[in-house]
Design a protein around this motif. Structure first.
Motif, PDB file in Angstrom:
ATOM      1  N   VAL A  86       0.774  -1.374   0.057  1.00  0.00           N
ATOM      2  CA  VAL A  86      -0.078   0.100  -0.316  1.00  0.00           C
ATOM      3  C   VAL A  86       1.244   1.170   0.254  1.00  0.00           C
ATOM      4  N   PHE A  87       2.269   0.966   0.875  1.00  0.00           N
ATOM      5  CA  PHE A  87       3.200   2.324   0.707  1.00  0.00           C
ATOM      6  C   PHE A  87       4.334   1.620   0.361  1.00  0.00           C
ATOM      7  N   PRO A  88       4.780   2.146  -1.479  1.00  0.00           N
ATOM      8  CA  PRO A  88       6.443   1.845  -1.216  1.00  0.00           C
ATOM      9  C   PRO A  88       7.327   2.161  -0.565  1.00  0.00           C
ATOM     10  N   GLY A  89       7.210   3.483  -0.379  1.00  0.00           N
ATOM     11  CA  GLY A  89       8.204   4.168   0.632  1.00  0.00           C
ATOM     12  C   GLY A  89       9.232   4.794  -0.844  1.00  0.00           C
ATOM     13  N   HIS A  90       9.640   6.888  -0.276  1.00  0.00           N
ATOM     14  CA  HIS A  90      10.434   7.773  -0.994  1.00  0.00           C
ATOM     15  C   HIS A  90      11.924   8.063  -0.107  1.00  0.00           C
ATOM     16  N   ILE A  91      12.430   8.482  -1.042  1.00  0.00           N
ATOM     17  CA  ILE A  91      13.199   8.660  -0.359  1.00  0.00           C
ATOM     18  C   ILE A  91      14.008  10.451   0.012  1.00  0.00           C
ATOM     19  N   GLY A  92      12.745  11.631  -0.715  1.00  0.00           N
ATOM     20  CA  GLY A  92      12.400  12.904  -1.198  1.00  0.00           C
ATOM     21  C   GLY A  92      13.224  12.990  -2.408  1.00  0.00           C
ATOM     22  N   THR A  93      13.081  12.302  -3.414  1.00  0.00           N
ATOM     23  CA  THR A  93      13.795  12.986  -4.434  1.00  0.00           C
ATOM     24  C   THR A  93      13.800  14.317  -5.099  1.00  0.00           C
ATOM     25  N   ILE A  94      12.031  14.473  -5.048  1.00  0.00           N
ATOM     26  CA  ILE A  94      11.476  16.209  -5.795  1.00  0.00           C
ATOM     27  C   ILE A  94      11.643  16.635  -4.688  1.00  0.00           C
ATOM     28  N   TYR A  95      12.140  16.574  -3.370  1.00  0.00           N
ATOM     29  CA  TYR A  95      13.380  17.717  -2.233  1.00  0.00           C
ATOM     30  C   TYR A  95      14.735  17.978  -2.898  1.00  0.00           C
ATOM     31  N   GLN A  96      15.391  16.752  -3.650  1.00  0.00           N
ATOM     32  CA  GLN A  96      16.669  17.072  -3.167  1.00  0.00           C
ATOM     33  C   GLN A  96      16.287  18.079  -5.516  1.00  0.00           C
ATOM     34  N   TYR A 115      20.152  18.158   3.449  1.00  0.00           N
ATOM     35  CA  TYR A 115      19.703  16.461   3.137  1.00  0.00           C
ATOM     36  C   TYR A 115      20.773  16.724   4.922  1.00  0.00           C
ATOM     37  N   ARG A 116      19.705  16.349   6.010  1.00  0.00           N
ATOM     38  CA  ARG A 116      20.400  15.837   7.311  1.00  0.00           C
ATOM     39  C   ARG A 116      20.366  14.612   7.929  1.00  0.00           C
ATOM     40  N   GLY A 117      20.564  13.924   6.936  1.00  0.00           N
ATOM     41  CA  GLY A 117      20.327  12.304   7.876  1.00  0.00           C
ATOM     42  C   GLY A 117      18.839  11.913   7.791  1.00  0.00           C
ATOM     43  N   ARG A 118      18.516  10.417   8.253  1.00  0.00           N
ATOM     44  CA  ARG A 118      17.910   9.914   9.351  1.00  0.00           C
ATOM     45  C   ARG A 118      17.265  10.388  10.385  1.00  0.00           C
ATOM     46  N   ALA A 119      16.306   9.920  10.467  1.00  0.00           N
ATOM     47  CA  ALA A 119      14.972  11.061  11.922  1.00  0.00           C
ATOM     48  C   ALA A 119      16.262   9.433  13.425  1.00  0.00           C
ATOM     49  N   GLY A 154      13.954   4.968  10.411  1.00  0.00           N
ATOM     50  CA  GLY A 154      14.180   6.392  10.579  1.00  0.00           C
ATOM     51  C   GLY A 154      13.482   7.126   8.927  1.00  0.00           C
ATOM     52  N   ASN A 155      12.919   8.173   8.933  1.00  0.00           N
ATOM     53  CA  ASN A 155      12.335   9.243   8.216  1.00  0.00           C
ATOM     54  C   ASN A 155      13.713   9.981   7.763  1.00  0.00           C
ATOM     55  N   HIS A 156      13.498  10.056   6.156  1.00  0.00           N
ATOM     56  CA  HIS A 156      15.389  11.365   5.772  1.00  0.00           C
ATOM     57  C   HIS A 156      14.147  12.846   5.728  1.00  0.00           C
ATOM     58  N   ARG A 157      15.715  13.528   6.829  1.00  0.00           N
ATOM     59  CA  ARG A 157      15.288  14.785   6.980  1.00  0.00           C
ATOM     60  C   ARG A 157      15.332  15.706   6.087  1.00  0.00           C
ATOM     61  N   ILE A 195      19.177  33.594   5.522  1.00  0.00           N
ATOM     62  CA  ILE A 195      19.080  31.959   6.326  1.00  0.00           C
ATOM     63  C   ILE A 195      19.906  30.550   5.916  1.00  0.00           C
ATOM     64  N   ARG A 196      20.076  30.689   4.708  1.00  0.00           N
ATOM     65  CA  ARG A 196      20.508  29.305   3.983  1.00  0.00           C
ATOM     66  C   ARG A 196      21.425  29.170   4.300  1.00  0.00           C
ATOM     67  N   ARG A 197      22.277  30.078   4.095  1.00  0.00           N
ATOM     68  CA  ARG A 197      23.719  30.290   4.959  1.00  0.00           C
ATOM     69  C   ARG A 197      24.102  29.812   5.547  1.00  0.00           C
ATOM     70  N   ARG A 198      22.749  30.059   7.145  1.00  0.00           N
ATOM     71  CA  ARG A 198      22.570  29.844   8.295  1.00  0.00           C
ATOM     72  C   ARG A 198      22.575  28.200   8.511  1.00  0.00           C
ATOM     73  N   LEU A 199      22.611  27.735   7.835  1.00  0.00           N
ATOM     74  CA  LEU A 199      22.210  26.177   7.589  1.00  0.00           C
ATOM     75  C   LEU A 199      23.031  25.508   7.617  1.00  0.00           C
ATOM     76  N   PRO A 200      23.572  24.076   8.646  1.00  0.00           N
ATOM     77  CA  PRO A 200      24.309  23.136   8.288  1.00  0.00           C
ATOM     78  C   PRO A 200      24.415  22.500   6.667  1.00  0.00           C
ATOM     79  N   PRO A 201      25.517  21.957   6.530  1.00  0.00           N
ATOM     80  CA  PRO A 201      26.057  21.864   4.791  1.00  0.00           C
ATOM     81  C   PRO A 201      25.057  20.655   4.872  1.00  0.00           C
ATOM     82  N   SER A 202      24.893  20.363   3.642  1.00  0.00           N
ATOM     83  CA  SER A 202      24.245  19.137   3.579  1.00  0.00           C
ATOM     84  C   SER A 202      25.215  17.712   3.279  1.00  0.00           C
ATOM     85  N   LEU A 203      23.945  16.551   3.778  1.00  0.00           N
ATOM     86  CA  LEU A 203      24.586  15.660   3.534  1.00  0.00           C
ATOM     87  C   LEU A 203      24.284  15.023   2.322  1.00  0.00           C
TER      88      LEU A 203
END
Length: 264
Positions: free
Chosen positions: A145-155, A161-165, A234-237, A246-254
């Protein structure tokens, strides 16, 4: 492999469209939805979770007047999740639900998000957090019923990307939907919404609790009988800053997660 496709939904069932497919922007419009009624009905009808979060902003994607997508910016279950942004939960939100129908072209998601984020930035929102659930779920009979997704559209929309919750254990109802920890908490404390949560378990086979019955005892007895346990890693965050400062203050993307042959 699913890397060349984007996920779509209708009636809580996933389908896929070719990732290279363009949207004709002149056919579409993004507008605020002033009340929960329309957004809730759409999300509950089409999103795989079948549930609606505590909304703060709602946006609709319309095609020639027809609602074909909804984005719900919501209050997270734990406000600490937004601590990465300046001002925390007071100035940032979670993209709690994001669902487009199966006939919306592939890059409709990024186009929709860009329009919604422009409005949020004008409203003073600092950042947006969202999660992608990569782990498949099935009904008790084994139907996917749910195949899962990794957030391709967010990428594709340049999220950080900050890893898994935090890993956790899910309790799955027979139809494959999750009976959440928050729902269980509502039952134990008889908080607002506890009747709906009890009805979910009764619909899955639990006995109707007697008037005045201790619901903590009732839940402890029936939850393991009418749900299945599934360990979740854990979900991908993902994070977006809505202004350059704000973007400059965020941690670097993994490095972004990718579908593996086993996951696909």
């Amino acid at each position: 492999m699913m890397t060349s496709c984007v996920q779509r939904w209708r009636d809580r069932r996933a389908t896929y469209r070719p990732a290279s497919e363009p949207i004709r922007a002149s056919d579409y419009e993004v507008a605020r939805l002033s009340r929960d009624t329309e957004a809730r009905a759409f999300v509950e009808a089409h999103h795989y979770s079948g549930t609606y979060p505590a909304a703060r902003w709602r946006f609709g994607l319309h095609r020639r007047g027809e609602l074909v997508g909804v984005a719900v910016l919501s209050q997270p279950v734990n406000d600490k999740a937004l601590a990465v942004f300046p001002g925390g939960a007071e100035s940032s939100v979670e993209l709690g639900r994001f669902v487009l129908l199966d006939d919306v072209p592939a890059n409709g998601e990024t186009w929709f998000l860009a329009r919604a984020f422009e409005v949020l930035a004008r409203d003073g929102v600092a950042g947006v957090l969202t999660f992608a659930d990569p782990e498949a779920r099935t009904t008790s009979s084994g139907a996917l019923v749910f195949p899962g997704h990794i957030g391709t559209i967010y990428q594709a929309h340049n999220a950080v990307y900050r890893g898994r919750a935090t890993p956790r254990t899910l309790h799955l109802l027979p139809d494959g939907t999750v009976f959440s920890a928050r729902a269980a908490q509502k039952v134990r404390a008889r908080e607002q919404g506890w009747r709906y949560a009890v009805a979910q378990l009764v619909g899955a086979g639990a006995e109707v609790p007697a008037p005045g019955e201790d619901l903590r005892v009732w839940l402890r007895a029936w939850l393991p009988q009418v749900t299945r346990r599934q360990r979740h890693q854990g979900n991908h965050r993902y994070l977006w800053g809505l202004r350059p400062a704000i973007r400059r203050r965020l941690p670097p993307s993994l490095p972004y997660p990718k579908w593996t042959r086993g996951a696909a």
